[in-house]
Design a protein around this motif. Structure first.
Motif, PDB file in Angstrom:
ATOM      1  N   LEU A   1       0.275  -4.222  14.916  1.00  0.00           N
ATOM      2  CA  LEU A   1       0.435  -5.307  13.949  1.00  0.00           C
ATOM      3  C   LEU A   1      -0.752  -6.252  14.077  1.00  0.00           C
ATOM      4  CD1 LEU A   1       2.173  -6.980  11.895  1.00  0.00           C
ATOM      5  CD2 LEU A   1       3.067  -8.191  13.898  1.00  0.00           C
ATOM      6  N   THR A   2      -1.461  -6.464  12.980  1.00  0.00           N
ATOM      7  CA  THR A   2      -2.543  -7.439  12.914  1.00  0.00           C
ATOM      8  C   THR A   2      -2.113  -8.545  11.967  1.00  0.00           C
ATOM      9  OG1 THR A   2      -4.233  -5.737  13.297  1.00  0.00           O
ATOM     10  CG2 THR A   2      -4.964  -7.818  12.318  1.00  0.00           C
TER      11      THR A   2
ATOM     12  N   GLU B   1      -5.065  -4.486   3.127  1.00  0.00           N
ATOM     13  CA  GLU B   1      -4.002  -4.659   4.116  1.00  0.00           C
ATOM     14  C   GLU B   1      -2.629  -4.502   3.486  1.00  0.00           C
ATOM     15  OE1 GLU B   1      -0.838  -6.492   6.246  1.00  0.00           O
ATOM     16  OE2 GLU B   1      -1.674  -7.408   4.441  1.00  0.00           O
ATOM     17  N   GLU B   2      -2.451  -5.024   2.282  1.00  0.00           N
ATOM     18  CA  GLU B   2      -1.157  -4.922   1.605  1.00  0.00           C
ATOM     19  C   GLU B   2      -0.795  -3.470   1.335  1.00  0.00           C
ATOM     20  OE1 GLU B   2       0.878  -6.431  -2.566  1.00  0.00           O
ATOM     21  OE2 GLU B   2      -0.710  -7.642  -1.649  1.00  0.00           O
ATOM     22  N   VAL B   3      -1.781  -2.671   0.909  1.00  0.00           N
ATOM     23  CA  VAL B   3      -1.542  -1.245   0.677  1.00  0.00           C
ATOM     24  C   VAL B   3      -1.205  -0.530   1.982  1.00  0.00           C
ATOM     25  CG1 VAL B   3      -2.635   0.926  -0.037  1.00  0.00           C
ATOM     26  CG2 VAL B   3      -2.990  -1.152  -1.388  1.00  0.00           C
ATOM     27  N   ALA B   4      -1.987  -0.833   3.034  1.00  0.00           N
ATOM     28  CA  ALA B   4      -1.855  -0.115   4.298  1.00  0.00           C
ATOM     29  C   ALA B   4      -0.528  -0.373   5.001  1.00  0.00           C
ATOM     30  CB  ALA B   4      -3.006  -0.497   5.229  1.00  0.00           C
ATOM     31  N   THR B   5       0.088  -1.540   4.775  1.00  0.00           N
ATOM     32  CA  THR B   5       1.310  -1.904   5.511  1.00  0.00           C
ATOM     33  C   THR B   5       2.550  -2.011   4.620  1.00  0.00           C
ATOM     34  OG1 THR B   5       0.874  -4.279   5.295  1.00  0.00           O
ATOM     35  CG2 THR B   5      -0.083  -3.156   7.208  1.00  0.00           C
ATOM     36  N   SER B   6       2.464  -1.529   3.399  1.00  0.00           N
ATOM     37  CA  SER B   6       3.571  -1.702   2.448  1.00  0.00           C
ATOM     38  C   SER B   6       4.851  -0.992   2.889  1.00  0.00           C
ATOM     39  CB  SER B   6       3.149  -1.205   1.065  1.00  0.00           C
ATOM     40  OG  SER B   6       2.788   0.166   1.117  1.00  0.00           O
ATOM     41  N   HIS B   7       4.727   0.002   3.769  1.00  0.00           N
ATOM     42  CA  HIS B   7       5.905   0.767   4.209  1.00  0.00           C
ATOM     43  C   HIS B   7       6.660   0.093   5.349  1.00  0.00           C
ATOM     44  CE1 HIS B   7       2.742   1.708   7.087  1.00  0.00           C
ATOM     45  NE2 HIS B   7       3.700   2.050   7.931  1.00  0.00           N
TER      46      HIS B   7
ATOM     47  N   THR C   1      -1.443  -9.444   8.149  1.00  0.00           N
ATOM     48  CA  THR C   1      -2.442  -9.867   7.183  1.00  0.00           C
ATOM     49  C   THR C   1      -3.806  -9.442   7.719  1.00  0.00           C
ATOM     50  OG1 THR C   1      -3.171 -11.685   5.760  1.00  0.00           O
ATOM     51  CG2 THR C   1      -2.785 -12.221   8.064  1.00  0.00           C
ATOM     52  N   ILE C   2      -4.868  -9.963   7.150  1.00  0.00           N
ATOM     53  CA  ILE C   2      -6.202  -9.449   7.436  1.00  0.00           C
ATOM     54  C   ILE C   2      -6.632  -9.719   8.884  1.00  0.00           C
ATOM     55  CG2 ILE C   2      -6.850  -9.714   5.043  1.00  0.00           C
ATOM     56  CD1 ILE C   2      -8.482 -12.175   5.805  1.00  0.00           C
TER      57      ILE C   2
END
Length: 280
Positions: free
Chosen positions: A232-233, A88-94, A101-102
């Motif tokens: 957004l999750t 999740e951190e990689v996928a939303t870093s932008h 979060t998960i």
């Protein structure tokens, strides 16, 4: 009275939900990408064997445990608890908007839809402290998103999720809520409690053998969406929970803590605004 959910039952339910979700779709990855990722994973495992001098008894115990994870249907639980927070951190870093979060293993699509303000589906005698959850959905430029949708689901006061534990109505504490003409939502629900992930299956064996705990802090799950914006999750947490700092899933972020207001009648309320990023 709700019967205790077993790890195998909830695990297999999570596996079935994953299969139904469409996330099994074929991933278009180059041979080089597969070779790189699979090669690094295998090398990391072999490095552990060599560096820690893993014995055949330990190796065979690992094989037996991996088989049990599959038999118990706990791969979604294992991966969501121990790995998803990094993905999740990689996928939303932008993103510039609200932190996510998960998703976790207990999401169910197609929850009943309601126009805000509304009350989430619950049993007439639902236990817990009544909680009013409200706020506004906007874009990163500050524009209210009047066509936004807030999905909410969470465990009950006993730590069980509907559709993953017996004797709970199908859509209990699950709903999708359409915002009003100012992008605001207002949902009446019940405050959830901290809970342990199932410990009578393979994941529980690992946790016990390692001397870890199996607790997750109390949290609300949300998916917030609007046309032209990224989904957004997130999970939202309650201040003061003893497991906010040692969540077994490693999913708590400071930005996801709620501000809880106690009301005169003993109920609680909290305001949390969501900011969505436009699709790029």
């Amino acid at each position: 009275m709700t019967t205790e959910a077993t790890a195998a039952a909830s695990g297999n339910a999570a596996t079935d939900r994953f299969r139904e979700s469409g996330k099994l779709a074929h991933v278009e990855a180059s041979q080089e990408r597969v070779s790189s990722l699979a090669g690094k994973l295998i090398k990391a495992a072999n490095d552990i064997v060599l560096e820690d001098r893993v014995t055949y008894d330990e190796f065979n115990a690992l094989k037996a445990w991996l088989i049990k994870v599959g038999e118990d249907g706990e791969w979604p639980l294992f991966l969501d608890v121990f790995l998803e927070h990094s993905v999740e951190e990689v996928a939303t870093s932008h993103r510039e908007g609200s932190k996510g979060t998960i998703e976790g293993p207990y999401y169910v699509p197609d929850a009943p839809e309601h126009r805000s303000p509304a009350r989430i589906p619950m049993r007439p005698d639902e236990k817990g402290i009544p909680l009013r959850f409200e706020g506004q959905v906007s874009s990163v430029n500050g524009t209210p998103l009047t066509d936004a949708r807030v999905e909410l689901w969470h465990a009950d006061e006993d730590g069980f999720y509907s559709q993953f534990a017996p004797d709970i109505p199908e859509w209990n504490l699950r709903g999708a809520f359409l915002v009003d003409d100012e992008g605001r939502y207002q949902i009446d629900t019940m405050r959830p409690a901290p809970y342990q992930i199932p410990t009578d299956g393979a994941c529980g064996q690992l946790i016990a053998a390692a001397g870890w705990h199996a607790w997750r802090p109390a949290h609300l799950h949300v998916k917030v969406s609007a046309p032209g914006h990224e989904l957004l999750t997130a999970q939202l947490y309650f201040p003061g929970d003893e497991h906010n700092d040692d969540d077994i899933a490693g999913a708590v972020k400071p930005e996801l803590l709620l501000d809880i207001e106690e009301t005169e009648d003993g109920t609680q309320r909290t305001n949390y605004d969501f900011v969505l990023d436009p699709v790029r």
